[in-house]
Write an enzyme that holds these catalytic residues in place. Structure first.
Site, short mmCIF file in Angstrom:
data_model
loop_
_atom_site.label_atom_id
_atom_site.label_comp_id
_atom_site.label_asym_id
_atom_site.label_seq_id
_atom_site.Cartn_x
_atom_site.Cartn_y
_atom_site.Cartn_z
N CYS A 140 2.43 8.88 11.49
CA CYS A 140 1.24 8.54 12.44
C CYS A 140 1.31 7.13 13.07
O CYS A 140 0.66 6.91 14.07
CB CYS A 140 0.07 8.35 11.53
SG CYS A 140 -0.51 9.99 10.61
N HIS B 138 8.24 11.06 2.32
CA HIS B 138 8.88 9.46 2.34
C HIS B 138 7.95 8.98 3.75
O HIS B 138 8.56 8.11 4.16
CB HIS B 138 10.30 9.23 2.45
CG HIS B 138 11.05 9.86 1.18
ND1 HIS B 138 10.89 9.23 0.07
CD2 HIS B 138 11.47 10.99 1.24
CE1 HIS B 138 11.70 10.07 -0.78
NE2 HIS B 138 11.95 11.29 -0.06
N HIS C 219 -0.73 13.44 6.27
CA HIS C 219 0.23 13.63 5.78
C HIS C 219 0.36 13.28 4.43
O HIS C 219 1.50 13.04 3.74
CB HIS C 219 1.42 12.83 6.39
CG HIS C 219 1.42 13.16 7.90
ND1 HIS C 219 1.21 12.20 8.93
CD2 HIS C 219 1.75 14.43 8.65
CE1 HIS C 219 1.29 12.86 10.00
NE2 HIS C 219 1.66 14.26 9.98
N CYS D 53 7.33 3.19 -1.24
CA CYS D 53 7.37 4.36 -0.87
C CYS D 53 6.56 5.13 -2.03
O CYS D 53 6.63 5.22 -3.17
CB CYS D 53 8.78 5.04 -0.66
SG CYS D 53 8.67 6.70 -0.32
N HIS E 296 3.04 -16.28 14.12
CA HIS E 296 2.46 -16.54 12.61
C HIS E 296 1.67 -17.72 12.46
O HIS E 296 1.98 -18.41 13.26
CB HIS E 296 3.39 -16.33 11.75
CG HIS E 296 2.89 -16.52 10.21
ND1 HIS E 296 2.16 -15.63 9.89
CD2 HIS E 296 3.23 -17.25 9.40
CE1 HIS E 296 1.81 -15.97 8.46
NE2 HIS E 296 2.42 -17.04 7.91
N CYS F 179 -3.06 -13.25 9.55
CA CYS F 179 -2.77 -14.74 9.35
C CYS F 179 -3.73 -15.60 9.99
O CYS F 179 -4.10 -16.67 9.50
CB CYS F 179 -1.30 -15.02 9.39
SG CYS F 179 -0.83 -14.74 11.24
N CYS G 194 8.96 8.43 -3.67
CA CYS G 194 9.80 8.08 -4.64
C CYS G 194 9.85 6.71 -5.39
O CYS G 194 10.68 6.22 -5.95
CB CYS G 194 11.13 8.09 -4.11
SG CYS G 194 11.62 7.09 -2.46
#
EC number: 3.4.19.12
Length: 493
Positions: A98, A82, A5, A41, A444, A168, A44
């Site tokens: 995807c 987008h 894409h 993005c 995390h 992390c 845009c």
């Protein structure tokens, strides 16, 4: 993955003036104004927060897929765009259609050009910020400026590690190891090895799973990463080359899902040990180790072959005693260890599933088992059992465990404590890895470590000064203790 894409989604000019001002890693979401996990993005150039913040980047994609109502049915509608965005901190690319990270590029190489432009913006913002800080520090001492308030002032000399997508766990271990001086210095003093040549010589490359280069070295990339830390030349370093090698030689850690930090540390040390045993760039790493006067033969512990800096620093020897409860026969076995020390003072009675084959009774009998430490390592790594398995999942054990910052006395765990001087049994805390969250596959990892007498908190790209009171309150997962050096005039090493 190879994304189909890109041609319809990557439409912005690499040097687009539509990009916000300032450092890309600090850009704010255009909806909620959060500067955590910004994504841009590539259609845009709008900036939104990631799915683990408020998810506005994903919502931006979803909103763009709604067909316009004023389109005539006969008109051929454009393909949805987008769909592809870039992490403004790690520069990794993700496609929402995807639902995976992207490793390929457009025919014109627009993704790489955008990535390089964002890097230039980041470097320019960092240079301007350093200049501003230098002006502020002209009339005040560096020490007082650094030790301002717990967690509120970024450490000037420290370098963070960018999160490449749930990495992390790796960042916390790397920062901890980088603050174990003897271990870190050994790798930093190794000769550099240039693996790239030809057109890519001297150029920073972005490795992906699709590349077929087998000429990789974990030792070399680990050395480069350690050298990049504590130089003060950048706020954050991106360890993508090291992570690429990890993917190549440690298949368990491929992908971008959360991993267990302790498991990664074990794999990392084991593979470093294996590679160091072989020759590299015409020089035997073992030969270099033997020439290092700080790592004497008496401090070496062989695990899986010849001794290396890994076993010399982290290696110890356990004595495993098993006693038959019927005839009293005692069996002793010596095992090298890098791992944690778990309840070694307790005498454990083996259950029916672990019956001991007694050589005197000539059959399996009930027995007891006890571990003693025959040889202490130079760096003691304590792994706290923070996760336990139930019938269906792995739960988090969130109990607070008290631990000392200095003066951990290991003498009572030794098999022959009289052969060790009192100073040689004392350990001081060097680093702590903490898991935040409820499960091993989520949450995390951050790390605390001491450097030149100051404690730092490492949270991926962000490094802040902290204090001892904050460190001791942490719910530790892994503790790194360094053997206290004997004072002048005390027993010989």
């Amino acid at each position: 993955m190879e994304c189909p894409h890109l041609s319809s989604s990557v439409c912005i000019a690499p040097d687009s003036a539509k990009f916000p001002n300032g450092s890309p890693s600090s850009w704010c979401c255009s909806v909620c104004r959060s500067n955590k996990s910004p994504w841009v993005c590539l259609t845009c150039s709008s900036v939104h927060c990631g799915r683990y913040v408020n998810g506005h980047a994903k919502k931006h994609y979803e909103d763009a897929q709604v067909p316009l109502t004023n389109h005539k049915k006969s008109e051929k509608q454009d393909k949805p765009q987008h769909t592809v965005c870039m992490d403004c901190s790690s520069y990794s690319t993700y496609c929402y259609r995807c639902d995976d990270f992207v490793v390929n590029d457009t025919k014109l190489g627009l993704v790489q050009k955008v990535r390089e432009h964002l890097q230039n913006l980041e470097n320019s913002a960092f240079t301007a910020d350093r200049h501003r800080k230098r002006k502020l520090l002209e009339n005040s001492s560096l020490n007082s400026k650094l030790l301002k308030v717990n967690g509120s002032t970024a450490a000037i000399c420290a370098t963070g590690l960018r999160n490449l997508g749930n990495t992390c766990f790796m960042n916390a271990i790397l920062q901890s190891l980088s603050n174990i001086e003897q271990f870190c210095c050994y790798f930093k003093e190794l000769p550099a090895v240039e693996l790239r040549n030809g057109k890519t010589a001297g150029r920073r490359t972005y490795h992906t799973r699709s590349q077929g280069d087998n000429n990789v070295s974990l030792v070399e990339e680990f050395r480069k990463t350690l050298c990049a830390l504590w130089q003060g030349s950048q706020t954050a370093f991106s360890p993508e080359s090291l992570f690429y090698v990890v993917w190549k030689i440690m298949p368990n850690f491929r992908g971008y899902q959360q991993q267990d930090a302790h498991e990664f540390m074990r794999y990392l040390l084991d593979h470093l040990h294996l590679e160091l045993q072989g020759g590299f760039n015409g020089v035997s790493r073992s030969a270099i180790l033997q020439e290092n006067s700080t790592l004497s033969a008496s401090n070496k512990c062989c695990i899986n072959g010849a001794s290396t800096v890994v076993t010399a620093i982290f290696g110890g020897i356990l004595q495993n005693e098993v006693n038959c409860l019927i005839c009293g026969t005692e069996s002793r076995k010596f095992d090298p260890f890098l791992d944690c020390l778990r309840s070694f003072t307790d005498l454990e009675e083996l259950d029916e599933t672990e019956l001991y084959m007694c050589h005197k009774c000539k059959k399996k009998q009930k027995s007891t088992k006890k571990f003693w430490i025959q040889k202490l390592p130079k760096v003691l790594c304590l792994h706290l059992k923070r996760f336990h398995w139930t019938a269906y999942l792995r739960n988090k054990v969130d109990t607070y465990v008290e631990f000392p910052l200095r003066g951990l006395d290991m003498k009572c765990y030794l098999l022959e404590p009289e052969n060790r001087g009192p100073e040689h049994c004392l350990y001081d805390l060097a680093a702590v890895v903490v898991h935040h969250g409820s499960g091993v596959g989520s949450g995390h990892y951050t790390a605390y470590a001491t450097h030149e007498g100051r404690w730092f908190h490492f949270n991926d790209s962000t490094v802040t000064l902290t204090d001892e009171d904050t460190v001791v309150k942490a719910k530790a997962y892994i503790l790194f203790y360094v053997e206290r050096q004997a004072k002048a005039g005390s027993d010989k090493l």
